[in-house]
Structures are given as C-alpha cells and as structure tokens.
Design a protein around this motif. Structure first.
Motif, PDB file in Angstrom:
ATOM      1  N   LEU A   1      16.554 -33.307  25.235  1.00  0.00           N
ATOM      2  CA  LEU A   1      16.771 -34.396  26.188  1.00  0.00           C
ATOM      3  C   LEU A   1      17.914 -35.313  25.780  1.00  0.00           C
ATOM      4  N   PHE A   2      18.000 -35.613  24.488  1.00  0.00           N
ATOM      5  CA  PHE A   2      18.942 -36.630  24.037  1.00  0.00           C
ATOM      6  C   PHE A   2      20.130 -36.071  23.266  1.00  0.00           C
ATOM      7  N   GLY A   3      20.137 -34.782  22.960  1.00  0.00           N
ATOM      8  CA  GLY A   3      21.250 -34.184  22.228  1.00  0.00           C
ATOM      9  C   GLY A   3      20.921 -33.999  20.765  1.00  0.00           C
ATOM     10  N   ARG A   4      21.321 -32.855  20.202  1.00  0.00           N
ATOM     11  CA  ARG A   4      20.985 -32.533  18.815  1.00  0.00           C
ATOM     12  C   ARG A   4      21.750 -33.408  17.828  1.00  0.00           C
ATOM     13  N   LYS A   5      23.003 -33.725  18.128  1.00  0.00           N
ATOM     14  CA  LYS A   5      23.777 -34.559  17.215  1.00  0.00           C
ATOM     15  C   LYS A   5      23.158 -35.948  17.099  1.00  0.00           C
ATOM     16  N   LYS A   6      22.728 -36.519  18.235  1.00  0.00           N
ATOM     17  CA  LYS A   6      22.122 -37.857  18.208  1.00  0.00           C
ATOM     18  C   LYS A   6      20.833 -37.853  17.385  1.00  0.00           C
TER      19      LYS A   6
ATOM     20  N   MET B   1      10.467 -33.751  17.732  1.00  0.00           N
ATOM     21  CA  MET B   1      11.902 -34.000  17.675  1.00  0.00           C
ATOM     22  C   MET B   1      12.707 -32.791  18.167  1.00  0.00           C
ATOM     23  N   GLY B   2      12.131 -31.602  18.026  1.00  0.00           N
ATOM     24  CA  GLY B   2      12.784 -30.435  18.593  1.00  0.00           C
ATOM     25  C   GLY B   2      12.881 -30.546  20.101  1.00  0.00           C
ATOM     26  N   LYS B   3      11.792 -31.009  20.743  1.00  0.00           N
ATOM     27  CA  LYS B   3      11.816 -31.212  22.191  1.00  0.00           C
ATOM     28  C   LYS B   3      12.726 -32.381  22.568  1.00  0.00           C
ATOM     29  N   ALA B   4      12.699 -33.429  21.749  1.00  0.00           N
ATOM     30  CA  ALA B   4      13.545 -34.602  22.039  1.00  0.00           C
ATOM     31  C   ALA B   4      15.028 -34.251  22.014  1.00  0.00           C
TER      32      ALA B   4
ATOM     33  N   PHE C   1       5.708 -38.133  27.854  1.00  0.00           N
ATOM     34  CA  PHE C   1       4.460 -38.008  27.102  1.00  0.00           C
ATOM     35  C   PHE C   1       3.806 -36.649  27.337  1.00  0.00           C
ATOM     36  N   ASP C   2       3.869 -36.182  28.597  1.00  0.00           N
ATOM     37  CA  ASP C   2       3.304 -34.869  28.897  1.00  0.00           C
ATOM     38  C   ASP C   2       4.087 -33.763  28.183  1.00  0.00           C
ATOM     39  N   LEU C   3       5.401 -33.914  28.133  1.00  0.00           N
ATOM     40  CA  LEU C   3       6.249 -32.896  27.516  1.00  0.00           C
ATOM     41  C   LEU C   3       5.962 -32.747  26.032  1.00  0.00           C
ATOM     42  N   ILE C   4       5.790 -33.864  25.334  1.00  0.00           N
ATOM     43  CA  ILE C   4       5.544 -33.801  23.886  1.00  0.00           C
ATOM     44  C   ILE C   4       4.054 -33.688  23.564  1.00  0.00           C
ATOM     45  N   ASP C   5       3.210 -33.732  24.619  1.00  0.00           N
ATOM     46  CA  ASP C   5       1.754 -33.651  24.429  1.00  0.00           C
ATOM     47  C   ASP C   5       1.266 -34.812  23.558  1.00  0.00           C
ATOM     48  N   ALA C   6       1.577 -36.050  24.012  1.00  0.00           N
ATOM     49  CA  ALA C   6       1.215 -37.240  23.243  1.00  0.00           C
ATOM     50  C   ALA C   6      -0.289 -37.354  23.034  1.00  0.00           C
TER      51      ALA C   6
ATOM     52  N   THR D   1      22.220 -34.564  32.327  1.00  0.00           N
ATOM     53  CA  THR D   1      22.052 -35.937  32.814  1.00  0.00           C
ATOM     54  C   THR D   1      20.893 -36.059  33.796  1.00  0.00           C
ATOM     55  N   TYR D   2      20.659 -35.015  34.584  1.00  0.00           N
ATOM     56  CA  TYR D   2      19.575 -35.111  35.569  1.00  0.00           C
ATOM     57  C   TYR D   2      18.218 -35.185  34.892  1.00  0.00           C
ATOM     58  N   ILE D   3      18.089 -34.540  33.712  1.00  0.00           N
ATOM     59  CA  ILE D   3      16.820 -34.604  32.979  1.00  0.00           C
ATOM     60  C   ILE D   3      16.640 -35.987  32.371  1.00  0.00           C
ATOM     61  N   ALA D   4      17.699 -36.492  31.739  1.00  0.00           N
ATOM     62  CA  ALA D   4      17.605 -37.790  31.066  1.00  0.00           C
ATOM     63  C   ALA D   4      17.338 -38.920  32.059  1.00  0.00           C
TER      64      ALA D   4
END
Length: 461
Positions: free
Chosen positions: A68-73, A62-65, A200-205, A188-191
């Motif tokens: 990407l999606f914003g800390r408030k969200k 969730m720290g990585k998420a 999946f690679d980013l979070i090491d699923a 926005t370019y990342i999202a």
C-alpha cells in the motif's frame, strides 16, 4: 551484477541483519540483565518472548503494508524505528520500559525483513539467485555470530552496548538505501480509497489482537505460577482467559477472508502441516539450547560473557559451514536422509548434555554445540526442501509464511520450556532435565524422519 546493484544489496543486507542479530545477541546478555534488574530467569525471559511475539506479528503486517505504501518507505521507516529503539533501550529506567523498547525494536527490524527480499528480487534482475543467496548469508550469518558479538560487547562495555551497536548499522543502511533503493509508488487508487476498516480487515487486526493477547495471557499465567511455585485463582483465571482467546482466534481465523495465520491451509494439506510441526519442534530444541546454555555457563560455571560468546560461536559456525554441504546433499538425495541424520545428531547432543556436570571441562560443551550446530545446518535446508516438496506451487507464498510462523512459535515455546524447567535460577540439575527433554524431542524427530523415509519409499514403489 553492476555497481549500483551491489550497493543496493549491501544497503538492504545491513538492514535485514538487525533482526537476527538482535534476537541472538540477547542470549549472552540474559545473566547480566538478571543481575542488573534483580530478576529470575522467568522474569527476564520476557525480553525473548516480547521480541519474537512482536516479530511474528509485525513481519506479515508490514509485508502487506508495503503493497500500500511502498517498499522503500517501509524499509526506511523501519530503520528510523530501529534507531530510536536502540538509542532509548539502554536508558530504560526499569525492566518494563526495556521490554517496551525491545518490542519497538522488533517492529522496526521486522519492517526491513518483511520487504528486504522483495526489494532485492524486484530491483536486482541480473544474477538474482546469487543476490538472494547473499541476503540469506546476511540473515543466517548475523544469527550465527550474534552471541559472539554480544559476548565481546558485554565483556568490554556491559549490556547497553548490544543496543548501541545497532546505530552504525542503521546509519550506514539508511544512507545507502536512501540513494540506491528506487522509489516505488503504491497504486494511488488503493491508497486513496483504503478506509481504516478495510485496512484492519486486510491485516486481520482482530485475529492479531486475539492471538497476541491470548498468547501473552497464557504465558503470563504459566510463568507466574512456576515462579511463585503456587497456583492461585488469579493464575487459573488468566490462563483460562488466554485459552479462551486462543480458541476464539482459531475459530475466527477459520472464517476470516484474509487471515493472519491461514489455518485452513493446515487442514487442507496434512503433509505440509507435518513439516511445520517438525520445524516447530526443531526450533523448540535448538533455541532452548541457544538461550539456555549461555545462562548456564555464566551463572553455574561462572564463564565470562566473552568466553561464552566464543563457545557459542562453535554452534553458529558449524551451522553456517554445513548449510552449503547440506544443500548439495539434499539436491542429490532429497531431504529425508539429511533430516534423519539431523535427528540422530540432536539425539547425541541431547544425551551428551545429560552427562555434563560441574566438574566436566567447559570445552566439552563444544561437542554438544557442534552436534546441534551441524544438525541445525541440515535442518535449515532440509526442512525448507521438505516444505517445498509437500506444498502445492500455487500456495508456496502462504506456505513460506506459515513456515516462519512455526519458527517463531518454536522459539517462544523454547523460552517457556527454559522458564518452567529452570525457574528462579539455573543449575546443573536443570540442564540435565533439559537434556532429557531434548532427548525425547530429538528421538521423536528421528521417528518422524524414518516414517517420512518409509512413506517416500512406498510412494516411489
């Protein structure tokens, strides 16, 4: 600090306290859950395992998420998830569903812990150190008073109350966070360009899957064999599958570009590795007492949940009161003397547990709890200082993440230790066996602290 910053601090604090509060309240509910669902301690201990395994996975993800999606969200979503889990858990038709909602609760509360400190650090610019200290009080204070709150709630309203009590905290935090946490749009370019494969690679699923399934399979094999007092072919096969998956996890993490647990860091910095091993052992000892002693008091000594909560309060309060004193001592003398004193106190508390029997006054338990509480206060500050001292500045973020992983692994192992020693039911003899094991661990920590002290003197000379 202006008024808006204070309300922001309160809103985030009310959210992040839910994870340590729910992980500690359950300590006084285990005996009641055993009776409600007709389980032995081996079975009911999965309510501890599930929460910590889910938290250990969810917090870094969730720290990585949040990037990407914003800390408030992420923070607000975590509150909604925690609300749903806390509402549905008491309605569980069986223990399996209770475990499911407990996992969901761990994920929701971990979402807030993962981004709470970052929100405070980014949006409160004046008196930032004070703000972060207040956040630490929310976290450590909730863990300290959790057993007391849980004991009171269970005494008056039974075990579902420890889930329902989250709802007013969630509601207050959501309303305040909605108004006070500034909106932070992710790039926005990342999202837009982030595919599922890249995510999946980013979070090491793959690493997370290998770690979780391997650990659960190994724990299930060990606990099932202990519960039935018979090692069957099925137990051996499940255990071997767990070991193979964990070995595959280690091999995979050593090659991964964005590993869930950066094992290469351990190999590169042996001094930091030693600190993490010590911290894991500290947590094995502390949480074995934290989760085991309330069940012993209730099931063997027939102490009520209310009075058990009051007795356990001495553990948390001693830890809280000692922490600021430990901070000043460590600032002046370094972490080595404090950690040595902590090991000696843990040894005293462990030996004291061995001497307890069913005729010992219940209040005498407070002596052991006080010793462990003071040592925990020294360890929380001393181990953190030792970590910073042994870790290069350029990897301090990774080092902090590994430090939390060591805490979770120690907690999981503590539940495994209690399950293996106690098995079907708690007994005075089982507590004495735990005390002997605690003594061995505590003495090993004293030895490690003395060795660090001698190494430090040689380095200074």
């Amino acid at each position: 600090m202006n008024v808006r910053s204070r309300w922001l601090l309160i809103s985030v604090g009310l959210g992040v306290l839910l994870n340590p509060l729910n992980s500690s309240m359950i300590a006084v509910a285990l005996a009641r859950l055993q009776n409600a669902y007709h389980l032995d301690f081996t079975g009911v201990s999965w309510i501890i395992f599930s929460f910590y395994i889910a938290s250990s996975v969810a917090q870094p993800v969730m720290g990585k998420a949040s990037d990407l999606f914003g800390r408030k969200k992420i923070f607000l979503t975590g509150l909604v998830v925690a609300f749903v889990a806390s509402l549905l858990a008491p309605l569980s038709p069986n223990f399996g569903w209770l475990i499911v909602f407990r996992i969901v609760q761990a994920i929701g509360t971990s979402m807030m812990v993962a981004v709470g400190m970052a929100i405070v650090r980014i949006h409160i610019t004046e008196r930032q150190v004070t703000a972060l200290s207040v956040m630490s009080i929310f976290l450590s204070g909730a863990a300290a008073i959790g057993p007391f709150i849980g004991g009171v709630l269970i005494h008056w309203w039974d075990w579902p109350a420890i889930f329902f009590v989250n709802i007013p905290f969630v509601a207050a935090s959501f309303l305040l966070a909605w108004r006070t946490i500034p909106k932070d749009e992710p790039p926005t370019y990342i999202a837009r360009n982030m595919s599922f494969r890249k995510w999946f690679d980013l979070i090491d699923a793959s690493g997370i899957l290998l770690f979780t399934v391997g650990l659960v399979a190994l724990l299930a094999s060990l606990l099932s064999a202990k519960s039935s007092w018979h090692v069957s072919a099925q137990h051996v096969i499940v255990g071997l599958i767990g070991l193979v998956l964990l070995a595959a996890f280690v091999r995979y993490e050593l090659k991964a570009t964005s590993p869930f647990i950066p094992l290469r860091t351990f190999a590169k910095y042996p001094a930091m590795t030693r600190v993490n091993v010590e911290f894991m052992l500290v947590n094995v000892l502390f949480y074995s007492l934290f989760f085991g002693l309330p069940s012993y008091l209730q099931m063997v000594r027939h102490v009520s949940e209310f009075h058990t909560g009051i007795l356990m309060l001495s553990l948390g309060l001693c830890s809280l009161l000692v922490s600021p004193i430990a901070g000043r001592w460590i600032d002046k003398s370094g972490p080595r003397p404090a950690l040595l004193a902590s090991g000696i106190l843990m040894t005293f508390g462990s030996v004291w547990l061995v001497t307890l029997n069913q005729t010992s006054p219940v209040i005498s338990v407070c002596l052991a709890l006080a010793a462990f509480g003071i040592s925990n206060g020294l360890n929380n500050v001393g181990m953190q200082a030792a970590l910073f001292k042994s870790s290069p500045k350029e990897i301090i973020g990774v080092a902090s993440g590994l430090f939390n992983t060591s805490r979770y692994l120690g907690t999981i192992l503590s539940s495994l230790l209690i399950g293996i020693v106690m098995g079907d039911e708690f007994s005075g003899g089982g507590l004495q066996v735990l005390g002997i094991i605690f003594t061995v661990i505590a003495l090993s920590l004293v030895f490690m602290s003395r060795r660090r002290q001698e190494s430090g003197r040689l380095a200074e000379s």
